[in-house]
Design an enzyme around this catalytic site. Structure first.
Site, short mmCIF file in Angstrom:
data_model
loop_
_atom_site.label_atom_id
_atom_site.label_comp_id
_atom_site.label_asym_id
_atom_site.label_seq_id
_atom_site.Cartn_x
_atom_site.Cartn_y
_atom_site.Cartn_z
N GLY A 14 0.61 5.31 -0.44
CA GLY A 14 -0.89 5.21 -0.10
C GLY A 14 -1.80 5.91 -0.98
O GLY A 14 -3.08 5.97 -0.84
N ASN A 15 -1.23 6.48 -2.15
CA ASN A 15 -2.20 7.38 -3.17
C ASN A 15 -3.20 6.16 -3.87
O ASN A 15 -4.23 6.40 -4.05
CB ASN A 15 -1.30 8.11 -4.41
CG ASN A 15 -0.88 9.25 -3.81
OD1 ASN A 15 -1.31 9.81 -2.85
ND2 ASN A 15 0.24 9.58 -4.40
N LYS A 16 -2.66 4.91 -4.30
CA LYS A 16 -3.68 4.04 -4.92
C LYS A 16 -4.66 3.46 -3.79
O LYS A 16 -5.79 3.26 -4.09
CB LYS A 16 -2.78 2.78 -5.25
CG LYS A 16 -1.90 2.86 -6.44
CD LYS A 16 -1.47 1.74 -6.91
CE LYS A 16 -0.32 1.90 -7.91
NZ LYS A 16 1.15 2.58 -7.63
N GLU B 21 1.40 -3.09 4.56
CA GLU B 21 2.59 -2.60 4.52
C GLU B 21 3.54 -3.11 5.56
O GLU B 21 3.25 -3.10 6.43
CB GLU B 21 2.98 -1.20 4.48
CG GLU B 21 4.29 -0.34 4.26
CD GLU B 21 4.78 -0.98 2.87
OE1 GLU B 21 6.15 -1.52 2.90
OE2 GLU B 21 4.33 -0.92 1.75
N ASP C 283 0.44 -4.24 -6.22
CA ASP C 283 1.62 -3.40 -6.93
C ASP C 283 2.91 -3.44 -6.39
O ASP C 283 3.13 -2.69 -5.59
CB ASP C 283 0.98 -1.87 -6.90
CG ASP C 283 1.78 -0.98 -7.81
OD1 ASP C 283 1.52 -1.14 -9.12
OD2 ASP C 283 2.64 -0.43 -7.41
N CYS D 52 5.04 -0.33 -12.17
CA CYS D 52 5.55 0.76 -13.05
C CYS D 52 6.83 0.44 -13.79
O CYS D 52 7.87 1.11 -13.86
CB CYS D 52 5.79 2.27 -12.11
SG CYS D 52 7.03 1.61 -10.63
N ALA E 37 0.77 -1.23 -0.05
CA ALA E 37 -0.08 -0.01 0.01
C ALA E 37 0.67 1.46 0.08
O ALA E 37 0.38 2.23 -0.56
CB ALA E 37 -1.00 -0.07 1.30
N ASP F 44 3.58 -8.21 6.42
CA ASP F 44 4.17 -8.68 5.38
C ASP F 44 2.84 -9.53 4.62
O ASP F 44 2.45 -10.21 5.23
CB ASP F 44 5.41 -9.77 5.65
CG ASP F 44 5.63 -10.30 4.19
OD1 ASP F 44 4.99 -10.38 3.07
OD2 ASP F 44 6.87 -10.83 4.36
#
Length: 462
Positions: A233-235, A255, A304, A355, A230, A286
């Protein structure tokens, strides 16, 4: 020398996206190495040309070569971390190496001139904020998007344009065609000084980074979801904006790193405010150690994981790109964390994203998962294009899916279930996303039916 001959033409002709041209060239055996070399040569080209000119090497070379090829060779000899020209013996290579001392002397003078100690400290365009568009989303958790422009004069005064390519100067705004409440403005706009930013009513987030939350829950089918990796934190807050804002809704932001947990908490508090603070629950853990059975109500997940970051501006350097072993390790971890996400008992949809521009971390991870017997037994499939940003044109790499099928139409369908974003060309970072779907109830019914058959089979042996 094949690496340099392959790269030479991409320096000579600049007709469109560098990444697209290289990765779509079927005559190149190792496109990522060519891309890294060309990208970094362009990055330092101003200094490479200075060294070539000062050393007068081009006039004294016994072998005639193009300026583009010479630039590539000087780059690897002087500007790369390896400090050497690749491949075995070759007349052109030997001709350049004969002037190595002179080239290095000019490089030392160059560093003294710019008062730097290393290549990385040389000022380049990559050291600036090269974001072609400053993307931000209206934080619908804190403010109704319909009220936003009435409340904030700074944004209401901006003139609308039809595409992000029209954001050539400050004073304009673009409403994104793919993600609701997402807007683009010129990077020089003072967004961070606005009241809306101070209040957390706008959140700066790259367009491609907004894909996962929208793909997961654009039709509002999930009430409890997990963001497996996470921080920052934007997502997470974006995914929270798609949930009903009631007591039943929650997104678990997972996280494992303690420092990043602090950042995640801070970003979540800023995005939610006091009234909705329970909408995001931060778990310091985890993700791969979490027991899926402890989350029976979770129906959607975003994964992600750590990746090479090669889609982020300035990351596509030769040091980053050429490490095959690192990519292999990252891909291995990505498969592990995705398999864990796919094991949640009532999950119906899992979005995987990176990304990265590398197929190793993108399409090939998807292929490994679709080929896995456990994943197949759980009923997971790749979602169709209609479920994954159908209006977005750039999809996955079809040729990669030959590993699953020799049928061109099947490969096309699988690739269309993935989305890619090209760095800068699509207005932001390089990105990849794919969505796995299944009917969890159907899978569970099959498992129960199988258990009943086993019981009947062994009933006579009791």
């Amino acid at each position: 020398m094949k690496l340099y001959f392959d790269a030479e033409k991409f320096l000579k002709y600049n007709d469109g996206s560098l990444q697209k041209r290289i990765f779509n060239d079927k005559h190149i055996n190792n496109p990522k190495h060519v891309y890294a070399l060309v990208y970094s040569t362009i990055k330092y080209n101003e200094y490479i040309q200075q060294i070539i000119k000062k050393s007068k090497i081009q006039k004294e070379l016994k072998t005639k070569i193009s300026n583009e090829l010479l630039s590539l060779l000087v780059h690897d000899l002087i500007f790369s971390s390896r400090g050497r020209i690749e491949s075995g013996k070759h007349p052109i290579k030997e001709a350049v190496l004969a002037h190595k001392t002179r080239l290095q002397a000019e490089f030392i003078k160059l560093k003294l001139k710019y008062k730097v100690k290393s290549v990385q400290q040389l000022p380049t365009k990559d050291n600036d904020d090269e974001t072609p568009v400053r993307w931000f989303r209206i934080n619908s958790i804190k403010i109704d998007p319909e009220r936003f422009f009435k409340k904030h004069a700074f944004f209401s005064k901006l003139q609308p344009v039809n595409s992000f390519q029209d954001l050539t100067e400050p004073g304009f705004i673009y409403a994104d065609d793919h993600i609701p409440n997402l807007y683009g403005i010129h990077p020089k706009e003072k967004l961070s000084l606005t009241e809306a930013y101070r209040l957390g009513e706008v959140i700066i987030q790259d367009r491609a980074s907004c894909f996962p939350a929208h793909i997961l829950n654009h039709n509002k089918e999930h009430v409890k979801i997990i963001d497996a990796c996470a921080a920052p934190g934007n997502k997470t807050s974006h995914a929270a904006s798609y949930l009903p804002h009631d007591e039943k809704s929650v997104i678990y932001g997972v996280e494992r790193d303690e420092k990043r947990v602090g950042i995640l908490r801070k970003m979540s508090e800023r995005a939610l405010g006091k009234s909705k603070k329970k909408l995001i629950q931060v778990l310091h853990n985890d993700f791969t150690k979490i027991n899926p059975e402890d989350f029976p109500d979770v129906t959607g997940l975003i994964v992600d994981p750590s990746c090479s970051g090669s889609g982020i501006f300035g990351r596509a350097s030769d040091e980053e790109e050429s490490n095959d072993q690192r990519l292999e390790k990252l891909a291995s971890f990505q498969v592990i964390i995705m398999k864990h996400a796919l094991s949640f008992p009532n999950a119906r949809k899992v979005v995987y994203s990176t990304c990265s521009i590398h197929a190793e971390e993108n399409e090939r991870v998807v292929i490994d998962l679709l080929s896995d017997p456990q994943v197949q037994a759980q009923g997971w499939k790749l979602a169709s294009r209609e479920e994954v940003l159908p209006t977005w044109e750039r999809r996955g790499i079809e040729s990669e899916f030959v590993a699953l099928s020799r049928d061109a139409e099947v490969c096309k369908q699988l690739a269309s279930g993935c989305v890619r974003s090209s760095p800068k060309e699509d207005g932001g970072i390089g990105f990849f996303a794919a969505c796995f779907v299944r009917d969890a109830k159907e899978v569970r019914a099959k498992e129960e039916a199988g258990d009943e058959e086993d019981e009947e089979q062994w009933a006579g042996f009791e």
